[in-house]
Design a protein around this motif. Sequence first.
Motif, PDB file in Angstrom:
ATOM      1  N   LYS A  60       1.028  15.211   3.149  1.00  0.00           N
ATOM      2  CA  LYS A  60       1.394  16.117   2.065  1.00  0.00           C
ATOM      3  C   LYS A  60       0.622  15.680   0.829  1.00  0.00           C
ATOM      4  N   VAL A  61      -0.204  16.598   0.304  1.00  0.00           N
ATOM      5  CA  VAL A  61      -1.084  16.283  -0.816  1.00  0.00           C
ATOM      6  C   VAL A  61      -0.667  17.100  -2.037  1.00  0.00           C
ATOM      7  N   GLY A  62      -0.436  16.392  -3.138  1.00  0.00           N
ATOM      8  CA  GLY A  62      -0.173  17.042  -4.418  1.00  0.00           C
ATOM      9  C   GLY A  62      -1.395  16.887  -5.303  1.00  0.00           C
ATOM     10  N   ASN A 112      -8.937  22.851  -0.433  1.00  0.00           N
ATOM     11  CA  ASN A 112      -9.279  23.639   0.758  1.00  0.00           C
ATOM     12  C   ASN A 112      -9.661  22.744   1.923  1.00  0.00           C
ATOM     13  N   PHE A 113     -10.379  21.682   1.650  1.00  0.00           N
ATOM     14  CA  PHE A 113     -10.749  20.734   2.708  1.00  0.00           C
ATOM     15  C   PHE A 113      -9.496  20.122   3.322  1.00  0.00           C
ATOM     16  N   ALA A 114      -8.561  19.722   2.466  1.00  0.00           N
ATOM     17  CA  ALA A 114      -7.319  19.120   2.962  1.00  0.00           C
ATOM     18  C   ALA A 114      -6.528  20.114   3.808  1.00  0.00           C
ATOM     19  N   LEU A 115      -6.444  21.362   3.354  1.00  0.00           N
ATOM     20  CA  LEU A 115      -5.758  22.397   4.143  1.00  0.00           C
ATOM     21  C   LEU A 115      -6.415  22.559   5.504  1.00  0.00           C
ATOM     22  N   ASN A 116      -7.736  22.626   5.499  1.00  0.00           N
ATOM     23  CA  ASN A 116      -8.476  22.802   6.749  1.00  0.00           C
ATOM     24  C   ASN A 116      -8.346  21.604   7.670  1.00  0.00           C
ATOM     25  N   GLU A 152      -0.624  19.708   4.243  1.00  0.00           N
ATOM     26  CA  GLU A 152       0.066  20.627   3.341  1.00  0.00           C
ATOM     27  C   GLU A 152      -0.391  20.265   1.938  1.00  0.00           C
ATOM     28  N   VAL A 153      -0.695  21.283   1.129  1.00  0.00           N
ATOM     29  CA  VAL A 153      -1.223  21.011  -0.204  1.00  0.00           C
ATOM     30  C   VAL A 153      -0.527  21.893  -1.230  1.00  0.00           C
ATOM     31  N   ARG A 154      -0.141  21.268  -2.346  1.00  0.00           N
ATOM     32  CA  ARG A 154       0.423  21.985  -3.487  1.00  0.00           C
ATOM     33  C   ARG A 154      -0.355  21.590  -4.732  1.00  0.00           C
ATOM     34  N   VAL A 155      -0.699  22.602  -5.528  1.00  0.00           N
ATOM     35  CA  VAL A 155      -1.452  22.381  -6.762  1.00  0.00           C
ATOM     36  C   VAL A 155      -0.585  22.792  -7.947  1.00  0.00           C
ATOM     37  N   PHE A 156      -0.518  21.924  -8.951  1.00  0.00           N
ATOM     38  CA  PHE A 156       0.217  22.231 -10.175  1.00  0.00           C
ATOM     39  C   PHE A 156      -0.779  22.287 -11.323  1.00  0.00           C
ATOM     40  N   LEU A 157      -0.812  23.415 -12.024  1.00  0.00           N
ATOM     41  CA  LEU A 157      -1.689  23.598 -13.172  1.00  0.00           C
ATOM     42  C   LEU A 157      -0.907  23.277 -14.437  1.00  0.00           C
ATOM     43  N   ILE A 158      -1.444  22.399 -15.262  1.00  0.00           N
ATOM     44  CA  ILE A 158      -0.751  21.990 -16.486  1.00  0.00           C
ATOM     45  C   ILE A 158      -1.777  21.864 -17.611  1.00  0.00           C
ATOM     46  N   GLY A 159      -1.334  22.037 -18.848  1.00  0.00           N
ATOM     47  CA  GLY A 159      -2.248  21.948 -19.986  1.00  0.00           C
ATOM     48  C   GLY A 159      -3.368  22.963 -19.840  1.00  0.00           C
ATOM     49  N   LYS A 160      -4.596  22.531 -20.106  1.00  0.00           N
ATOM     50  CA  LYS A 160      -5.749  23.425 -20.002  1.00  0.00           C
ATOM     51  C   LYS A 160      -5.947  23.953 -18.587  1.00  0.00           C
ATOM     52  N   GLY A 161      -5.337  23.300 -17.612  1.00  0.00           N
ATOM     53  CA  GLY A 161      -5.468  23.738 -16.223  1.00  0.00           C
ATOM     54  C   GLY A 161      -4.953  25.145 -15.979  1.00  0.00           C
ATOM     55  N   VAL A 162      -3.975  25.593 -16.780  1.00  0.00           N
ATOM     56  CA  VAL A 162      -3.457  26.953 -16.575  1.00  0.00           C
ATOM     57  C   VAL A 162      -4.506  28.011 -16.885  1.00  0.00           C
ATOM     58  N   GLY A 166      -2.095  27.552   0.879  1.00  0.00           N
ATOM     59  CA  GLY A 166      -1.897  26.602  -0.214  1.00  0.00           C
ATOM     60  C   GLY A 166      -0.981  27.186  -1.272  1.00  0.00           C
ATOM     61  N   LYS A 167      -0.275  26.321  -1.967  1.00  0.00           N
ATOM     62  CA  LYS A 167       0.658  26.771  -3.000  1.00  0.00           C
ATOM     63  C   LYS A 167       0.189  26.295  -4.361  1.00  0.00           C
ATOM     64  N   ILE A 168       0.164  27.237  -5.325  1.00  0.00           N
ATOM     65  CA  ILE A 168      -0.262  26.939  -6.690  1.00  0.00           C
ATOM     66  C   ILE A 168       0.890  27.246  -7.632  1.00  0.00           C
ATOM     67  N   TYR A 169       1.162  26.317  -8.537  1.00  0.00           N
ATOM     68  CA  TYR A 169       2.212  26.476  -9.540  1.00  0.00           C
ATOM     69  C   TYR A 169       1.570  26.333 -10.914  1.00  0.00           C
ATOM     70  N   ALA A 170       2.059  27.106 -11.893  1.00  0.00           N
ATOM     71  CA  ALA A 170       1.517  27.037 -13.248  1.00  0.00           C
ATOM     72  C   ALA A 170       2.630  26.700 -14.233  1.00  0.00           C
TER      73      ALA A 170
END
Length: 104
Positions: free
Chosen positions: A2-4, A23-27, A31-41, A65-69
Motif C-alpha cells: 500500500k503506497v501513499g 502509475n508504475f506502482a499500480l501496474n 494499491e496507491v492513494r495520492v493526497f494533494l495538499i498546498g500547491k499540489g491542489v 488509483g485514488k486521488i484526494y484534494a
Amino acid sequence: MKVGIVVSSNDAETVWNAFRFANFALNSGDEVRVFLIGKGVECEKIEDEKFNVREQMEKFANNGGKIYACGTCLKLREMESACPVSTLADLYEIVKWCDKLLTF
C-alpha cells in the motif's frame, strides 16, 4: 504493498514524476492513494508540453488509483477539484493505511 503519495508541488516535472511513479506502482500490483495538499491542489490545471500531467493523472484514476484534494487548500485558492474534497483527517488515514509514504 500500500503506497501513499503526498503531492505539495505545482511544478510540472515534479507532479508528472509523482504520477508516473504512482502509475508504475499500480501496474506492479500495489494499491496507491495520492493526497494533494498546498500547491499540489493546482496540479489538475498544469499545462506543459513536455510534462503531460493531466494524461498521467487520468491514467492513474482510470486504473483504480485514488486521488484526494485538500479542501482547505482548494478554498484558499478559490478552486474546485474533480477529486474528492478531503481533510487532514483523510491524509492521516492514508498515512496510517500505507506501508510506504512518499512526498513530492
